[in-house]
Design a protein around this motif. Structure first.
Motif, mmCIF file in Angstrom:
data_model
loop_
_atom_site.group_PDB
_atom_site.id
_atom_site.type_symbol
_atom_site.label_atom_id
_atom_site.label_comp_id
_atom_site.label_asym_id
_atom_site.label_seq_id
_atom_site.Cartn_x
_atom_site.Cartn_y
_atom_site.Cartn_z
ATOM 1 N N GLY A 295 0.823 -1.200 0.000
ATOM 2 C CA GLY A 295 0.000 0.000 0.000
ATOM 3 C C GLY A 295 0.858 1.252 0.000
ATOM 4 O O GLY A 295 1.754 1.407 0.822
ATOM 5 N N LEU A 296 0.582 2.171 -0.922
ATOM 6 C CA LEU A 296 1.332 3.424 -0.995
ATOM 7 C C LEU A 296 0.937 4.348 0.137
ATOM 8 O O LEU A 296 1.774 5.003 0.746
ATOM 9 N N LEU A 297 -0.353 4.410 0.426
ATOM 10 C CA LEU A 297 -0.874 5.250 1.499
ATOM 11 C C LEU A 297 -1.719 4.383 2.425
ATOM 12 O O LEU A 297 -2.929 4.528 2.513
ATOM 13 N N TYR A 298 -1.068 3.449 3.099
ATOM 14 C CA TYR A 298 -1.786 2.523 3.978
ATOM 15 C C TYR A 298 -2.452 3.307 5.106
ATOM 16 O O TYR A 298 -1.853 4.224 5.655
ATOM 17 N N PRO A 299 -3.711 3.020 5.495
ATOM 18 C CA PRO A 299 -4.585 1.960 4.969
ATOM 19 C C PRO A 299 -5.664 2.493 4.044
ATOM 20 O O PRO A 299 -6.807 2.043 4.103
ATOM 21 N N THR A 300 -5.339 3.457 3.196
ATOM 22 C CA THR A 300 -6.363 4.052 2.339
ATOM 23 C C THR A 300 -6.764 3.169 1.173
ATOM 24 O O THR A 300 -7.771 3.408 0.519
ATOM 25 N N GLY A 301 -5.946 2.151 0.862
ATOM 26 C CA GLY A 301 -6.217 1.322 -0.310
ATOM 27 C C GLY A 301 -5.581 1.870 -1.568
ATOM 28 O O GLY A 301 -5.723 1.297 -2.643
ATOM 29 N N VAL A 302 -4.860 3.018 -1.468
ATOM 30 C CA VAL A 302 -4.179 3.586 -2.631
ATOM 31 C C VAL A 302 -2.848 2.878 -2.797
ATOM 32 O O VAL A 302 -1.989 2.946 -1.922
ATOM 33 N N GLU A 303 -2.652 2.155 -3.900
ATOM 34 C CA GLU A 303 -1.400 1.456 -4.135
ATOM 35 C C GLU A 303 -0.506 2.246 -5.087
ATOM 36 O O GLU A 303 0.484 2.824 -4.693
ATOM 37 N N ALA A 304 -0.869 2.315 -6.354
ATOM 38 C CA ALA A 304 -0.086 3.067 -7.330
ATOM 39 C C ALA A 304 -0.831 3.056 -8.658
ATOM 40 O O ALA A 304 -1.572 2.120 -8.961
ATOM 41 N N ASN A 305 -0.635 4.093 -9.441
ATOM 42 C CA ASN A 305 -1.230 4.179 -10.769
ATOM 43 C C ASN A 305 -0.130 4.348 -11.805
ATOM 44 O O ASN A 305 0.887 4.975 -11.539
ATOM 45 N N GLY A 306 -0.350 3.784 -12.980
ATOM 46 C CA GLY A 306 0.610 3.903 -14.062
ATOM 47 C C GLY A 306 -0.086 4.249 -15.360
ATOM 48 O O GLY A 306 -1.296 4.479 -15.404
ATOM 49 N N ASN A 307 0.677 4.286 -16.426
ATOM 50 C CA ASN A 307 0.090 4.668 -17.710
ATOM 51 C C ASN A 307 0.441 3.666 -18.798
ATOM 52 O O ASN A 307 1.440 2.946 -18.700
ATOM 53 N N VAL A 308 -0.393 3.628 -19.802
ATOM 54 C CA VAL A 308 -0.140 2.842 -21.007
ATOM 55 C C VAL A 308 0.103 3.846 -22.128
ATOM 56 O O VAL A 308 -0.806 4.564 -22.547
ATOM 57 N N GLY A 309 1.344 3.917 -22.575
ATOM 58 C CA GLY A 309 1.701 4.918 -23.569
ATOM 59 C C GLY A 309 1.397 4.510 -24.996
ATOM 60 O O GLY A 309 1.338 5.355 -25.892
ATOM 61 N N TYR A 310 1.207 3.196 -25.215
ATOM 62 C CA TYR A 310 0.949 2.694 -26.571
ATOM 63 C C TYR A 310 0.066 1.460 -26.477
ATOM 64 O O TYR A 310 0.276 0.609 -25.606
ATOM 65 N N PHE A 311 -0.959 1.390 -27.334
ATOM 66 C CA PHE A 311 -1.742 0.158 -27.439
ATOM 67 C C PHE A 311 -2.233 0.003 -28.878
ATOM 68 O O PHE A 311 -2.394 0.979 -29.611
ATOM 69 N N TYR A 312 -2.497 -1.258 -29.259
ATOM 70 C CA TYR A 312 -2.782 -1.575 -30.662
ATOM 71 C C TYR A 312 -3.744 -2.750 -30.738
ATOM 72 O O TYR A 312 -3.632 -3.709 -29.967
ATOM 73 N N GLN A 313 -4.726 -2.633 -31.631
ATOM 74 C CA GLN A 313 -5.693 -3.696 -31.913
ATOM 75 C C GLN A 313 -6.592 -4.037 -30.720
ATOM 76 O O GLN A 313 -7.034 -5.172 -30.580
#
Length: 244
Positions: A172-190
């Motif tokens: 947990g990033l901010l225990y105990p809030t349930g916030v772990e981490a967010n990321g991004n997808v810079g490319y996707f196809y099909q």
């Protein structure tokens, strides 16, 4: 023969046991300190060493020195540093502004990992991957990963898309809030034509993350994407998270 060739015994008080001179000018010395320890000093203006109990400390100008003596230089360097503990940048809790605020660098690691797409859960049906790979850098508890995941067959899997195989368990990033981490997808196809604005978020106490995105032009919030949304698509993304 075979015996100790030289004994230097200073009595009564601490001080110089051996003086090294060049043309009458002292260029170095061995001294006792506190009756039980040894210091090695250079001549005036030069650094030395203090050999204490489980401690090796710098000296300068014949005295203990704090924050003044460098180890090596930009052109004359040591090779590897092997430690069983951490590297303390600043042990002063009242340090002035400008000093490093993080006191200890206790771990650094980098390497590769393999991203696996699964459906429904972190242990659900595994997709057949046509290409998959990733890299990571770990500094202390913080881990940054980059990855590519290309699916060639869903193997009839269904449900939410998970990307598993993270090199370290998510905490947990901010225990105990349930916030772990967010990321991004810079490319996707099909992916399905209705899908856009992809992102990922990590799941506490697992080795995985879940794929999210908008599922239509009028969508006002992201949804967890399913096998039907991704199909035999491919993506590249990155995530920074904390491990325990």
């Amino acid at each position: 023969y075979g015996a100790q060739p030289l004994t230097l015994n200073r009595t009564a008080n601490d001080g110089t046991v051996l003086a090294l001179r060049r043309d009458g000018t002292t260029v170095g010395s061995l001294k006792t300190h506190d009756g039980v320890t040894l210091t090695v000093d250079g001549g005036t203006g030069f650094a030395g060493l203090y050999f204490g109990s489980s401690q090796l400390s710098p000296r300068d100008n014949g005295a203990s020195s704090d924050g003044q003596v460098s180890l090596g230089s930009s052109t004359v360097r040591f090779k590897d540093l092997h430690l069983s503990g951490g590297v303390n940048f600043d042990d002063n809790p009242t340090a002035v502004t400008g000093n490093v605020s993080s006191k200890t660098l206790d771990d650094y690691e980098e390497g590769t990992w393999t991203a696996q797409v699964r459906y429904g859960s972190s242990t659900g049906t595994a997709a057949t991957m046509s290409e998959s790979g990733g890299s990571y850098t770990k500094i202390g508890r913080q881990v940054t990963v980059h990855f590519e995941a290309d699916v060639s067959n869903t193997n009839s899997g269904s449900g939410v898309v998970w990307i598993t195989g993270l090199p370290f368990t998510v905490a947990g990033l901010l225990y105990p809030t349930g916030v772990e981490a967010n990321g991004n997808v810079g490319y996707f196809y099909q992916f399905a034509t209705s899908v856009n604005s992809l992102s990922i978020y990590a799941i506490d106490s697992s080795d995985g993350m879940i794929l999210t995105g908008l599922t239509g032009s009028t969508a006002t919030s992201a949804s967890e994407l399913t096998a039907a949304h991704m199909g035999t698509g491919e993506m590249r993304g990155s995530l920074t998270y904390f491990t325990s």
